[in-house]
Design a protein around this motif. Structure first.
Motif, short mmCIF file in Angstrom:
data_model
loop_
_atom_site.label_atom_id
_atom_site.label_comp_id
_atom_site.label_asym_id
_atom_site.label_seq_id
_atom_site.Cartn_x
_atom_site.Cartn_y
_atom_site.Cartn_z
N GLY A 275 0.78 -1.23 0.00
CA GLY A 275 0.00 0.00 0.00
C GLY A 275 0.81 1.28 0.00
O GLY A 275 2.03 1.29 -0.23
N SER A 276 0.14 2.38 0.32
CA SER A 276 0.72 3.72 0.17
C SER A 276 1.84 4.02 1.16
O SER A 276 2.74 4.80 0.85
CB SER A 276 -0.38 4.77 0.31
N VAL A 277 1.78 3.42 2.34
CA VAL A 277 2.83 3.69 3.33
C VAL A 277 4.19 3.25 2.81
O VAL A 277 5.20 3.95 2.95
CB VAL A 277 2.52 2.99 4.67
N PHE A 278 4.22 2.09 2.17
CA PHE A 278 5.47 1.60 1.61
C PHE A 278 5.95 2.52 0.49
O PHE A 278 7.14 2.83 0.39
CB PHE A 278 5.29 0.18 1.08
N GLY A 279 5.01 2.98 -0.37
CA GLY A 279 5.38 3.89 -1.45
C GLY A 279 5.96 5.19 -0.92
O GLY A 279 6.95 5.71 -1.45
N LEU A 280 5.34 5.73 0.13
CA LEU A 280 5.84 6.97 0.74
C LEU A 280 7.21 6.74 1.35
O LEU A 280 8.11 7.58 1.20
CB LEU A 280 4.85 7.45 1.80
N HIS A 281 7.38 5.62 2.03
CA HIS A 281 8.66 5.30 2.66
C HIS A 281 9.76 5.22 1.61
O HIS A 281 10.87 5.74 1.80
CB HIS A 281 8.54 3.98 3.42
N ARG A 282 9.46 4.60 0.48
CA ARG A 282 10.46 4.45 -0.58
C ARG A 282 10.77 5.80 -1.23
O ARG A 282 11.93 6.11 -1.51
CB ARG A 282 9.94 3.47 -1.63
N THR A 283 9.75 6.63 -1.43
CA THR A 283 9.97 7.95 -2.03
C THR A 283 10.79 8.84 -1.12
O THR A 283 11.69 9.58 -1.57
CB THR A 283 8.61 8.62 -2.32
N MET A 284 10.53 8.78 0.19
CA MET A 284 11.25 9.62 1.13
C MET A 284 12.73 9.25 1.23
O MET A 284 13.55 10.06 1.64
CB MET A 284 10.60 9.53 2.51
N SER A 285 13.08 8.02 0.84
CA SER A 285 14.50 7.64 0.87
C SER A 285 15.30 8.50 -0.10
O SER A 285 16.46 8.84 0.18
CB SER A 285 14.66 6.15 0.53
N ALA A 286 14.67 8.86 -1.24
CA ALA A 286 15.34 9.75 -2.19
C ALA A 286 15.52 11.13 -1.58
O ALA A 286 16.57 11.78 -1.76
CB ALA A 286 14.53 9.83 -3.48
N ALA A 287 14.52 11.59 -0.84
CA ALA A 287 14.62 12.90 -0.18
C ALA A 287 15.72 12.89 0.88
O ALA A 287 16.48 13.87 1.02
CB ALA A 287 13.28 13.27 0.45
N VAL A 288 15.83 11.79 1.62
CA VAL A 288 16.90 11.66 2.62
C VAL A 288 18.26 11.74 1.95
O VAL A 288 19.17 12.45 2.42
CB VAL A 288 16.77 10.33 3.39
N LEU A 289 18.42 11.05 0.84
CA LEU A 289 19.70 11.06 0.13
C LEU A 289 20.04 12.45 -0.37
O LEU A 289 21.15 12.96 -0.13
CB LEU A 289 19.63 10.08 -1.05
N LEU A 290 19.11 13.11 -1.06
CA LEU A 290 19.39 14.43 -1.63
C LEU A 290 19.69 15.46 -0.55
O LEU A 290 20.61 16.28 -0.69
CB LEU A 290 18.20 14.88 -2.49
N LEU A 291 18.91 15.45 0.52
CA LEU A 291 19.10 16.42 1.58
C LEU A 291 20.45 16.24 2.26
O LEU A 291 21.16 17.22 2.54
CB LEU A 291 17.97 16.28 2.61
N ASN A 292 20.85 15.00 2.47
CA ASN A 292 22.13 14.75 3.12
C ASN A 292 23.32 15.00 2.20
O ASN A 292 24.40 15.38 2.66
CB ASN A 292 22.16 13.33 3.67
N VAL A 293 23.13 14.76 0.90
CA VAL A 293 24.21 15.09 -0.05
C VAL A 293 24.45 16.59 -0.06
O VAL A 293 25.60 17.05 -0.04
CB VAL A 293 23.85 14.58 -1.46
N TYR A 294 23.37 17.36 -0.08
CA TYR A 294 23.52 18.82 -0.06
C TYR A 294 24.18 19.28 1.24
O TYR A 294 25.14 20.07 1.22
CB TYR A 294 22.16 19.51 -0.22
#
Length: 380
Positions: A275-294
Motif C-alpha cells: 500500500g501507500s505507506v510503503f510507497g511513501l517510505h520508498r519515495t522519502m528515501s530519495a529525499a533523505v539522500l538528496l538532503l544529506n548530499v547537499y
C-alpha cells in the motif's frame, strides 16, 4: 580533544557511556530480529515469560488452556490502560487498543520464537544496568557541568519508561502505535546518551581535562564556521530520518498484516500489497539522500577533519541503507535483511545527531567551548 588529555573520571564515564550506546544499538538489531522472525509475541506476558523467569522449551510444560489464560491477562491489563488513557483525555488511543484486530488472538507456543524474544528481554535488562552505571559515573559532573549528569539521568528514567512500553507492546499484541512509540523513544535515549558522551569528550564539563592540557582545547578552529542556515538543513535531515524510521515501523506492521492474510505463503507477492505507506517510505528515501548530499557538500566546504569524517559516515550509511531497501523490495523481504535495514537507519540517526553537535561546537569561539581562565577541578 586527544584521549591522553582526559582525566580518569572522564575515561570511565566515556567507556561506560559508549558501551551503553553500543548495547542499545545491539538491542535495536535484536529487536529487528524479533520482528522479522515474528517472535514479538513469543512471550505472552511481561516481565516473565509464560509465568516463569526461565521460559519453557516444550508445549507440554504449559497448561492445556494457556492461550485463554494469557489472553485474559492481557485483556485485563489493556482495560486498565484504556481507562487510564481515557481519564488523561486520550480516548481515541484507548479505543484503538481494542479496535486492533489481533487484540484477542493468542499465538501458538513456539520454543524458538519464545527464546528469541526472551534473549531480547535479557539484553534490555542488561542495558538498564549499563544506563544506571552511566548515571553513577556521571556524578562527578555535578561539580562542573550538570548537563552531562542530567542527560545521563534522563536516559535512565526514559529507559524505565521504555521497559514499561515494552510490556504494553506485548499486552496489546504489537499494537502499531505502541510499536512506533517504543521505537521513537529508543532513538531519544540514543540521542541523550550520545550528547552526554560527546559533551564529556570535548571538554565542556569540568572533569574533562587537567590544567596542564587544557590549552589543547583552545586551538583555533581551522576553516569556515557553519551558518545558521546549514544548521537548519541538518536539523531537517535528522528529523526526516526520524520520520523515515517511524514510517518503517508502519511498513513493518503492513508486512505483518499482509503476511498473516496470505497465510505466511507467497512471500514474493507481499511487497505489491503493502500500500501507500510503503510507497511513501520508498519515495522519502530519495529525499533523505538528496538532503544529506547537499548538507554534506556544505559541511565539506568547512574544511574541518571531524566534520568530513561524519559526512563520509553519513553518506556511507545512507548508501548501505538504500541498498538494503532495494534488496528487501526486490527479493521478497528476506528476513535476514530486515533487522540490518533498521539498525542502519538508527545508526544514521546517531551519526546525524553527532554531526549536529559537532557543527554547534564548530560555530562557537574557542573561548566559549573551554575558556582558559575558567576554574577547573581534576576529578580522579
Amino acid at each position: 580533544m586527544d584521549n591522553i588529555h582526559l582525566s580518569p573520571a572522564v575515561r570511565r564515564f566515556r567507556f561506560v557511556g559508549i558501551l551503553t550506546v553500543v548495547s542499545v544499538y545491539l538491542l535495536i538489531l535484536v529487536g529487528g530480529v524479533v520482528r522479522s522472525t515474528g517472535s514479538g509475541m513469543g512471550c505472552p506476558d511481561w516481565p516473565k515469560c509464560f509465568g516463569s523467569w526461565v521460559p519453557p522449551t516444550k508445549a507440554s510444560q504449559l497448561p492445556a488452556n494457556y492461550k485463554e489464560v494469557y489472553t485474559a491477562q492481557r485483556v485485563a491489563k489493556n482495560q486498565k490502560l484504556a481507562r487510564t488513557l481515557q481519564r488523561m483525555g486520550f480516548a481515541q488511543v484507548a479505543g484503538s487498543i481494542f479496535a486492533h484486530p489481533t487484540q484477542y488472538i493468542e499465538t501458538d507456543f513456539n520454543p524458538v520464537k519464545t527464546w528469541i524474544e526472551y534473549v531480547n528481554r535479557l539484553l534490555g535488562a542488561l542495558i538498564g544496568v549499563f544506563v544506571f552505571l552511566t548515571v553513577v559515573f556521571a556524578v562527578p559532573y555535578l561539580q562542573r557541568d550538570r548537563t552531562i549528569f542530567w542527560l545521563a539521568f534522563a536516559s535512565f528514567l526514559l529507559t524505565g519508561v521504555q521497559g514499561y512500553l515494552g510490556s504494553l507492546v506485548v499486552s496489546t499484541n504489537l499494537l502499531p502505535v505502541m510499536v512506533t512509540v517504543h521505537m521513537a523513544l529508543a532513538l531519544v535515549i540514543v540521542a541523550l546518551l550520545l550528547y552526554a558522551v560527546d559533551r564529556a569528550q570535548w571538554g565542556q564539563g569540568g572533569p574533562a581535562s587537567t590544567l596542564p592540557n587544557a590549552a589543547s582545547i583552545n586551538k583555533p578552529i581551522v576553516g569556515k564556521r557553519p551558518t545558521a542556515t546549514l544548521r537548519i538543513w541538518l536539523w531537517a535531515a535528522l528529523l526526516l530520518t526520524f520520520w523515515q524510521i517511524v514510517l518503517g515501523t508502519q511498513v513493518r506492521e503492513q508486512v505483518d498484516i499482509v503476511s498473516a492474510a496470505a497465510g505466511y505463503v507467497g512471500r514474493e507477492s507481499w511487497v505489491s500489497k503493502l500500500g501507500s505507506v510503503f510507497g511513501l517510505h520508498r519515495t522519502m528515501s530519495a529525499a533523505v539522500l538528496l538532503l544529506n548530499v547537499y548538507a554534506g557538500y556544505e559541511l565539506w566546504q568547512l574544511a574541518q577533519q571531524r566534520l568530513r569524517k561524519l559526512v563520509t559516515a553519513t553518506l556511507l550509511l545512507i548508501g548501505l541503507e538504500i541498498l538494503a531497501g532495494i534488496v528487501l523490495a526486490s527479493f521478497a523481504l528476506p528476513a535476514a535483511v530486515q533487522p540490518v535495514h533498521l539498525t542502519l537507519a538508527t545508526a544514521l540517526f546517531g551519526v546525524q545527531f553527532l554531526t549536529l553537535l559537532a557543527v554547534a561546537r564548530a560555530g562557537k569561539s574557542p573561548e566559549t567551548i573551554a575558556p582558559t581562565d575558567a576554574p577547573r577541578r581534576v576529578v580522579a
